[in-house]
Enzyme design. Sequence first.
Site, PDB file in Angstrom:
ATOM      1  CG  HIS A  35      -0.398   0.325   2.509  1.00  0.00           C
ATOM      2  ND1 HIS A  35      -0.042  -0.642   3.429  1.00  0.00           N
ATOM      3  CD2 HIS A  35      -0.089   1.517   3.099  1.00  0.00           C
ATOM      4  CE1 HIS A  35       0.434  -0.067   4.514  1.00  0.00           C
ATOM      5  NE2 HIS A  35       0.416   1.244   4.349  1.00  0.00           N
ATOM      6  CG  ASP A  66       0.019  -3.934   2.715  1.00  0.00           C
ATOM      7  OD1 ASP A  66       0.241  -3.477   1.575  1.00  0.00           O
ATOM      8  OD2 ASP A  66      -0.155  -3.208   3.718  1.00  0.00           O
ATOM      9  CB  SER A 140       3.118   1.519   6.274  1.00  0.00           C
ATOM     10  OG  SER A 140       1.967   1.686   7.045  1.00  0.00           O
TER      11      SER A 140
END
Length: 401
Positions: A35, A66, A140
């Site tokens: 993402h 992911d 992230s």
Amino acid sequence: DFFDEEGPDGKPRKVSSLGSGFVIDPSGLIVTNNHVIEGADEIIVNFTDGSKLKVVKILGHDPKTDLALLLVQPTKPLKAVSFGNSSVLRVGDWVMAIGNPFGLGGSLTVGVVSATKRDINAGPYDDFIQTDAAINRGNSGGPLFNMEGEVIGVNTAIISPTGGSIGIGFAVPSNTAVRVLNQLKEYGETRRGWLGVHVQNVTDEMAFTLGLEAPKGALVASVTPDGPAASVGIKPRDVILDFGGQTIRSMRDLPRAVAAGTVGMDVPLKVLRNGEVVDVIVELGRLPKEEKDGPAPDERQGGSELLGLTIEPLTHELRDRFRISGKVEGVVVTGVAPGSPAAKKHIKVGDVIVEVTQEAVRQPDEVLARLRAVRKSGRRRVLFLLADAEGELRFVAVPIG
């Protein structure tokens, strides 16, 4: 990362997004979250020494876990980190998270493993490490280290009402990451195992009916025609208890175990069928892009003798009215009394009763006969196999009181 976005004047403009990542090979292999880079036109990697490198290629990405693998071309070898074994992690172990929170630059936070094998409904293969080490926006894709300096997770998600850390962060386990990244490096895509079943949990109400002392395993609701499971005789109502030596405690265990399997490998299964455990050997297929081994489409658990149901033969008129597929056969539900046992189990108008207590039915009288037989036997619940309009199957155990 730079993305095209329409500005106030209707003209395209560039917007940037920040994330984290880490080097796993001195030659220039970098791991981050899918993402973080999804939809990017240009990806620039900033290093702690102030240098920058442009990503020359996205070697592969996997939305289901992911993860993404990027390639840069450095002029000299990069410092790389190594993966550890996430399976040995215990709740309470100390961990460190490193990343780029809110674009501030390299930051380190410390915490403990709060839980393992956490399912947050992010995807079919959820198996997260939960930690209270502060993970914020911008973290992230960064690494989660153990105290030996090994990467045991890839920071991926947080739960927060404010957008900042409240001590609930999640990381993809390193063992999962290594398997996915190796495939992305070799093939540019993931190649997951495929069994060809839809499954649901065994509830307390179903366990006795199926011959189990307690709920466990993955109950097969439907089998994909011509799939690996169908080729070895796996059937609806089977309960898969073990996959390749891995105990299947609940429905969610099976998709993860199958996906981690090697395509083309023979895998032994232990299957509960009609109260007896049978051994089956299946050759894993490769998961097609449009298929998945996972929960039955309606996995809600959930028949005036008929438990609040009004049922009728499945005529052409009723098939057209409820838009029921031509492949579905059985007895159609045309009414459900509010508050009835059937309503409480989410049986709805338009559902088709395919089987009652593992016997096919085509007429309402057959349903009634099966229900009377269950009552006469002293059992407290009746097990229905229901189909929706598209033919997707699910089991429902209804108390008969």
